[in-house]
Design a protein around this motif. Sequence first.
Motif, PDB file in Angstrom:
ATOM      1  N   ALA A  37      38.899  13.902 -60.872  1.00  0.00           N
ATOM      2  CA  ALA A  37      38.441  12.820 -60.006  1.00  0.00           C
ATOM      3  C   ALA A  37      38.143  13.468 -58.664  1.00  0.00           C
ATOM      4  CB  ALA A  37      39.506  11.745 -59.864  1.00  0.00           C
ATOM      5  N   ILE A  38      36.899  13.400 -58.225  1.00  0.00           N
ATOM      6  CA  ILE A  38      36.438  14.118 -57.037  1.00  0.00           C
ATOM      7  C   ILE A  38      36.170  13.126 -55.913  1.00  0.00           C
ATOM      8  CG2 ILE A  38      34.568  15.540 -56.124  1.00  0.00           C
ATOM      9  CD1 ILE A  38      34.312  16.690 -58.964  1.00  0.00           C
ATOM     10  N   SER A  39      36.656  13.439 -54.723  1.00  0.00           N
ATOM     11  CA  SER A  39      36.493  12.536 -53.584  1.00  0.00           C
ATOM     12  C   SER A  39      36.531  13.323 -52.279  1.00  0.00           C
ATOM     13  CB  SER A  39      37.598  11.470 -53.577  1.00  0.00           C
ATOM     14  OG  SER A  39      38.869  12.096 -53.518  1.00  0.00           O
ATOM     15  N   LYS A  40      36.095  12.683 -51.206  1.00  0.00           N
ATOM     16  CA  LYS A  40      36.084  13.336 -49.900  1.00  0.00           C
ATOM     17  C   LYS A  40      37.492  13.417 -49.315  1.00  0.00           C
ATOM     18  CE  LYS A  40      33.847  13.221 -45.363  1.00  0.00           C
ATOM     19  NZ  LYS A  40      32.876  12.508 -44.486  1.00  0.00           N
ATOM     20  N   ILE A  41      38.316  12.405 -49.602  1.00  0.00           N
ATOM     21  CA  ILE A  41      39.684  12.375 -49.099  1.00  0.00           C
ATOM     22  C   ILE A  41      40.657  12.342 -50.284  1.00  0.00           C
ATOM     23  CG2 ILE A  41      39.024  11.216 -46.958  1.00  0.00           C
ATOM     24  CD1 ILE A  41      39.991   8.593 -48.184  1.00  0.00           C
ATOM     25  N   PRO A  42      41.897  12.751 -50.074  1.00  0.00           N
ATOM     26  CA  PRO A  42      42.861  12.743 -51.184  1.00  0.00           C
ATOM     27  C   PRO A  42      43.060  11.331 -51.734  1.00  0.00           C
ATOM     28  CG  PRO A  42      43.686  14.024 -49.325  1.00  0.00           C
ATOM     29  CD  PRO A  42      42.478  13.306 -48.834  1.00  0.00           C
ATOM     30  N   ILE A  43      43.159  11.220 -53.033  1.00  0.00           N
ATOM     31  CA  ILE A  43      43.430   9.940 -53.695  1.00  0.00           C
ATOM     32  C   ILE A  43      44.481  10.157 -54.773  1.00  0.00           C
ATOM     33  CG2 ILE A  43      41.191   8.857 -53.246  1.00  0.00           C
ATOM     34  CD1 ILE A  43      40.259   9.740 -55.990  1.00  0.00           C
ATOM     35  N   ALA A  44      45.203   9.085 -55.080  1.00  0.00           N
ATOM     36  CA  ALA A  44      46.229   9.135 -56.121  1.00  0.00           C
ATOM     37  C   ALA A  44      45.702   8.469 -57.383  1.00  0.00           C
ATOM     38  CB  ALA A  44      47.500   8.435 -55.642  1.00  0.00           C
ATOM     39  N   LEU A  45      46.268   8.854 -58.509  1.00  0.00           N
ATOM     40  CA  LEU A  45      45.814   8.332 -59.797  1.00  0.00           C
ATOM     41  C   LEU A  45      45.850   6.805 -59.837  1.00  0.00           C
ATOM     42  CD1 LEU A  45      44.994   8.928 -62.784  1.00  0.00           C
ATOM     43  CD2 LEU A  45      47.437   8.908 -63.318  1.00  0.00           C
ATOM     44  N   GLU A  46      46.941   6.219 -59.349  1.00  0.00           N
ATOM     45  CA  GLU A  46      47.096   4.768 -59.443  1.00  0.00           C
ATOM     46  C   GLU A  46      46.120   4.009 -58.541  1.00  0.00           C
ATOM     47  OE1 GLU A  46      50.329   6.505 -56.748  1.00  0.00           O
ATOM     48  OE2 GLU A  46      49.441   6.930 -58.708  1.00  0.00           O
TER      49      GLU A  46
ATOM     50  N   GLN B  84      40.904   4.240 -70.532  1.00  0.00           N
ATOM     51  CA  GLN B  84      41.586   3.193 -71.286  1.00  0.00           C
ATOM     52  C   GLN B  84      43.047   3.536 -71.544  1.00  0.00           C
ATOM     53  OE1 GLN B  84      39.113   2.783 -74.744  1.00  0.00           O
ATOM     54  NE2 GLN B  84      37.353   2.096 -73.538  1.00  0.00           N
ATOM     55  N   HIS B  85      43.341   4.821 -71.661  1.00  0.00           N
ATOM     56  CA  HIS B  85      44.737   5.251 -71.866  1.00  0.00           C
ATOM     57  C   HIS B  85      45.559   5.057 -70.592  1.00  0.00           C
ATOM     58  CE1 HIS B  85      48.094   7.622 -73.451  1.00  0.00           C
ATOM     59  NE2 HIS B  85      48.120   8.253 -72.288  1.00  0.00           N
ATOM     60  N   ASN B  86      44.917   5.155 -69.430  1.00  0.00           N
ATOM     61  CA  ASN B  86      45.651   5.110 -68.171  1.00  0.00           C
ATOM     62  C   ASN B  86      45.608   3.764 -67.449  1.00  0.00           C
ATOM     63  OD1 ASN B  86      46.635   8.042 -67.252  1.00  0.00           O
ATOM     64  ND2 ASN B  86      44.702   8.277 -68.363  1.00  0.00           N
ATOM     65  N   PHE B  87      44.583   2.951 -67.749  1.00  0.00           N
ATOM     66  CA  PHE B  87      44.433   1.688 -67.023  1.00  0.00           C
ATOM     67  C   PHE B  87      44.094   0.555 -67.986  1.00  0.00           C
ATOM     68  CE2 PHE B  87      42.847   5.163 -64.278  1.00  0.00           C
ATOM     69  CZ  PHE B  87      43.868   5.155 -63.323  1.00  0.00           C
ATOM     70  N   ASN B  88      44.493  -0.656 -67.604  1.00  0.00           N
ATOM     71  CA  ASN B  88      44.228  -1.820 -68.453  1.00  0.00           C
ATOM     72  C   ASN B  88      43.112  -2.702 -67.902  1.00  0.00           C
ATOM     73  OD1 ASN B  88      45.475  -3.002 -66.264  1.00  0.00           O
ATOM     74  ND2 ASN B  88      47.308  -3.662 -67.390  1.00  0.00           N
ATOM     75  N   ARG B  89      42.338  -2.177 -66.973  1.00  0.00           N
ATOM     76  CA  ARG B  89      41.171  -2.903 -66.455  1.00  0.00           C
ATOM     77  C   ARG B  89      40.058  -1.922 -66.150  1.00  0.00           C
ATOM     78  NH1 ARG B  89      41.583  -3.460 -60.425  1.00  0.00           N
ATOM     79  NH2 ARG B  89      43.517  -2.440 -59.738  1.00  0.00           N
ATOM     80  N   PRO B  90      38.820  -2.393 -66.152  1.00  0.00           N
ATOM     81  CA  PRO B  90      37.683  -1.479 -65.947  1.00  0.00           C
ATOM     82  C   PRO B  90      37.605  -0.982 -64.508  1.00  0.00           C
ATOM     83  CG  PRO B  90      36.918  -3.744 -66.028  1.00  0.00           C
ATOM     84  CD  PRO B  90      38.368  -3.780 -66.397  1.00  0.00           C
ATOM     85  N   PRO B  91      36.896   0.115 -64.291  1.00  0.00           N
ATOM     86  CA  PRO B  91      36.740   0.631 -62.931  1.00  0.00           C
ATOM     87  C   PRO B  91      35.845  -0.266 -62.093  1.00  0.00           C
ATOM     88  CG  PRO B  91      35.375   1.870 -64.444  1.00  0.00           C
ATOM     89  CD  PRO B  91      36.214   0.952 -65.289  1.00  0.00           C
ATOM     90  N   SER B  92      35.952  -0.113 -60.792  1.00  0.00           N
ATOM     91  CA  SER B  92      35.081  -0.831 -59.857  1.00  0.00           C
ATOM     92  C   SER B  92      33.898   0.069 -59.533  1.00  0.00           C
ATOM     93  CB  SER B  92      35.859  -1.185 -58.583  1.00  0.00           C
ATOM     94  OG  SER B  92      35.004  -1.780 -57.633  1.00  0.00           O
TER      95      SER B  92
END
Length: 289
Positions: free
Chosen positions: A166-175, A200-208
Motif C-alpha cells: 500500500a503506497i502513500s505520501k504519508i504513513p498509514i496503518a492497515l486498519e 476480502q480476507h482483511n476487510f468486510n467492506r469495499p474500499p473507498s
Amino acid sequence: MRDTDWIILDELYKNPNITKVAAKLYITQPTLTKRLQAMEEEFQVRIVNRSTKGVEFTPEGEFLAGRARIFLSFMKETVRGVDAFKTSGCGTVRLASSFTFSRRQLAEILMAYKSEHPNISFEIQNLRSHELTRLVEEGEADGAFVRGNYEGGINRCLVLREQAYAISKIPIALEELPDLPMLHCRLSNYSRRLLDSWWQHNFNRPPSIGATAEDADTCCQLACKGLGYTLSFMTEEQLKNLGVHSLLLKDGEGMPLVRETWFVYDGRRAKPDYVTAFIGFVEERYSIQ
C-alpha cells in the motif's frame, strides 16, 4: 481466392466497417465490395450481412475469417523462415508484454541483448497479461512476459517476483485503509484477483475509491502527490526509487503477497535461429528459482 482476399476478410472481421477497412487497405469501397461478392460466389455462401452498424459475419463468414487468420499467420512465418536463410544474425524478434513490465523491466532486457546482438530488432505488443499467451499459442508472438501462472501447452521460465504494497505520501496503518481514498488501477485478471482476495480476507467492506486510472504507474504518481493510496506490486528497488511510504501486504499465513512474472514461448513451434538465441539469453540471464 487471391492472397489479398484473405487480408480483406481478416481486417473486416476485426473492424466490421467497409469504409474504414477500404481506407486502411488503400482500395475503394466498390472494389472491396466486389471482392466480397467474388468470394461469396466462389464458396457459394453469404459471408456478411449489411446492417446499420456496418457488416455482420454469417457463421460461414466467421469460419472463413478464422481460416484467413491462420493463412496470414502461416504466410508471415514462411516469409520469416525464408528471410532467416538470407540474413544470418539479423531479424526481428516479436515480443508481447504486459504494460507495466514494458515500462519497468523490458527496456533493460532489450538493451542488454542489443549490446551483444546489434543487428537484431524487436517488435513489441502490449496487452493485458491474460491476452498475451494467446499471441504465443497462435504464433503471433515469439515470446511474452506474462504476469501470473497461466496454464497451457507452452514453455515458461520465471523472471520476476514482486511484493504488494500500500503506497502513500504519508504513513498509514492497515486498519485505516477502508476509510482512506484508494487510487484504483485496472490490472490483469491475475493481479486483480490477488489484490481482491487480500482485501476480502482483511476487510468486510469495499474500499473507498478516490480515483481510477488505466495503469499502476499512474496511480503511484497520484499517491506520491498525496491524493490517496494505491495497492501495487513492485520490487524493493522500485519502491526505494519512488521515495514514498509503503505498507507491505501479507497473505493469510503472514507471508508477503507476491506476484510472479513469466517469460513464455512455444517450444513446439519452429523458430529462426535469432529467436532461439533470444529465448536462450532470457533463460540464462534472467531466470530465477
